[in-house]
Design an enzyme around this catalytic site. Sequence first.
Site, PDB file in Angstrom:
ATOM      1  CB  ALA A   1     -26.560 -20.380 -48.301  1.00  7.65           C
ATOM      2  CD  GLU A   2     -26.593 -18.928 -41.290  1.00  9.38           C
ATOM      3  OE1 GLU A   2     -27.658 -19.500 -40.993  1.00  9.38           O
ATOM      4  OE2 GLU A   2     -25.560 -19.037 -40.611  1.00  9.38           O
TER       5      GLU A   2
ATOM      6  CE  LYS B   1     -19.148 -18.689 -39.364  1.00 10.41           C
ATOM      7  NZ  LYS B   1     -19.859 -17.408 -39.656  1.00 10.41           N
TER       8      LYS B   1
ATOM      9  CB  THR C   1     -33.407 -20.618 -53.122  1.00  7.00           C
ATOM     10  OG1 THR C   1     -34.779 -20.875 -52.812  1.00  7.00           O
ATOM     11  CG2 THR C   1     -33.140 -19.148 -52.837  1.00  7.00           C
ATOM     12  CG  ASP C   2     -38.139 -22.056 -55.384  1.00 11.23           C
ATOM     13  OD1 ASP C   2     -37.689 -21.802 -54.246  1.00 11.23           O
ATOM     14  OD2 ASP C   2     -39.031 -22.911 -55.569  1.00 11.23           O
ATOM     15  CD  GLU C   3     -37.647 -19.644 -49.858  1.00  9.76           C
ATOM     16  OE1 GLU C   3     -37.866 -18.633 -49.170  1.00  9.76           O
ATOM     17  OE2 GLU C   3     -37.410 -20.752 -49.358  1.00  9.76           O
TER      18      GLU C   3
ATOM     19  CG  ASN D   1     -39.460 -25.746 -50.872  1.00 10.09           C
ATOM     20  OD1 ASN D   1     -39.280 -24.722 -51.528  1.00 10.09           O
ATOM     21  ND2 ASN D   1     -39.967 -25.737 -49.652  1.00 10.09           N
ATOM     22  CG  ASN D   2     -33.279 -29.664 -52.786  1.00  8.98           C
ATOM     23  OD1 ASN D   2     -32.256 -30.271 -53.096  1.00  8.98           O
ATOM     24  ND2 ASN D   2     -33.809 -28.756 -53.594  1.00  8.98           N
TER      25      ASN D   2
ATOM     26  CE  LYS E   1     -28.745 -18.736 -52.029  1.00 14.65           C
ATOM     27  NZ  LYS E   1     -27.365 -19.324 -52.046  1.00 14.65           N
TER      28      LYS E   1
ATOM     29  N   GLY F   1     -45.051 -12.693 -43.767  1.00 20.34           N
ATOM     30  CA  GLY F   1     -44.658 -12.634 -45.167  1.00 20.34           C
ATOM     31  C   GLY F   1     -44.532 -13.977 -45.846  1.00 20.34           C
TER      32      GLY F   1
ATOM     33  CE1 TYR G   1     -31.740 -18.901 -48.170  1.00 21.80           C
ATOM     34  CE2 TYR G   1     -34.041 -19.237 -48.729  1.00 21.80           C
ATOM     35  CZ  TYR G   1     -32.713 -19.559 -48.886  1.00 21.80           C
ATOM     36  OH  TYR G   1     -32.352 -20.555 -49.763  1.00 21.80           O
TER      37      TYR G   1
ATOM     38  CG  ASP H   1     -17.016 -17.481 -42.768  1.00 24.94           C
ATOM     39  OD1 ASP H   1     -17.563 -17.500 -43.882  1.00 24.94           O
ATOM     40  OD2 ASP H   1     -17.384 -16.739 -41.843  1.00 24.94           O
TER      41      ASP H   1
END
Length: 361
Positions: A80-81, A31, A131-133, A186-187, A161, A302, A157, A56
Amino acid sequence: MLVTGGAGFIGSNFIHSWLSAGGASVINLDKLTYAGNLGNLVSLSDATRYSFVSGDIGNSSLVGSILNHHKPVAVLNFAAESHVDRSIHGPEPFVMTNIVGTFRLLESVRAYWSDLEDDMRRDFRFLHVSTDEVYGSLLEDMNAFCESSQFQPNSPYAASKASSDHMVRAWQHTYGLPVITTNCSNNYGPRQFPEKLIPLIIHNALAGKPLPIYGDGLHVRDWLYVEDHCTAISTVLLNGKVGETYNIGGSVEMQNIEVVKTICRVLDETIPVGLRPFRGPETDSRLASYNELTTFVKDRPGHDRRYAIDSGKIQRELGWRAVETFETGIRKTVQWYLDNPEWVTDVQSGAYRNWINRQYG
């Protein structure tokens, strides 16, 4: 194959890695939001095995036409955002791309996959990059996240995800769509948009600007060099089991303050303060080390205290493990940004500067 979000940081690095290894031709659908950068792929502009489509993942008619025309054997979803701070200031784009967009992409792919001949249906893969988040935050004495860890997302975020991960799982369980999910730590590495910690510190240091660190700087992340991540994704795509999730980490837990100190040390050794190429109005010729530019700023709401990934499953089952240490990876990263000043200048647009001023004051 179709790669979505391939103009971003991880997606573009994956395309370079995949094509250089002789993989199948790639259609890149992106996008081109603020972090999408065709400059990441300029060296492929004349490649016969690469093509770009602007669009998109939520545009079902466009995605359907790409699938039906090119007949890909796999879809890799990087789109992804992905920036936590932006999700705090404005969560709606994260909902629209990461949740609604993933849903529409899944439906487009399901319709395409359902009409394939038996052999192609059997071999087709949908790989979802996450992601690990999604797992939330760890205390200092807690074990690293594994594939069965409970989802406890703490930011808009991460919640978006986590939602997409759940949908991908459901589409496999309910419809039989052959999906695989990866969750990475984290990359860092070449071509990363400079609002993320490591490129932000490198760019600010070279310009003689403050190096902002949230809170007390003791937040811990597991750092993964992007090329290691790319080889892991290739391994999962080629050898991973349908319906499975694979956690991908660098096994490098570091506090943010230690990350910044390491970058400053490498910069001090590579290009001393007085020789830096990107001098801005805040340049101070009296500085002895880049580390003197370190500045602590108000913590973000947070802010998760610690992430850590257990990569044991992908190591045991697929034989992958990270090659780069943080020392070797960060040296390669610093050198790439030093070798590509035009890229740095191009991405630091007025919109980017406005965001940095807003976020760090």
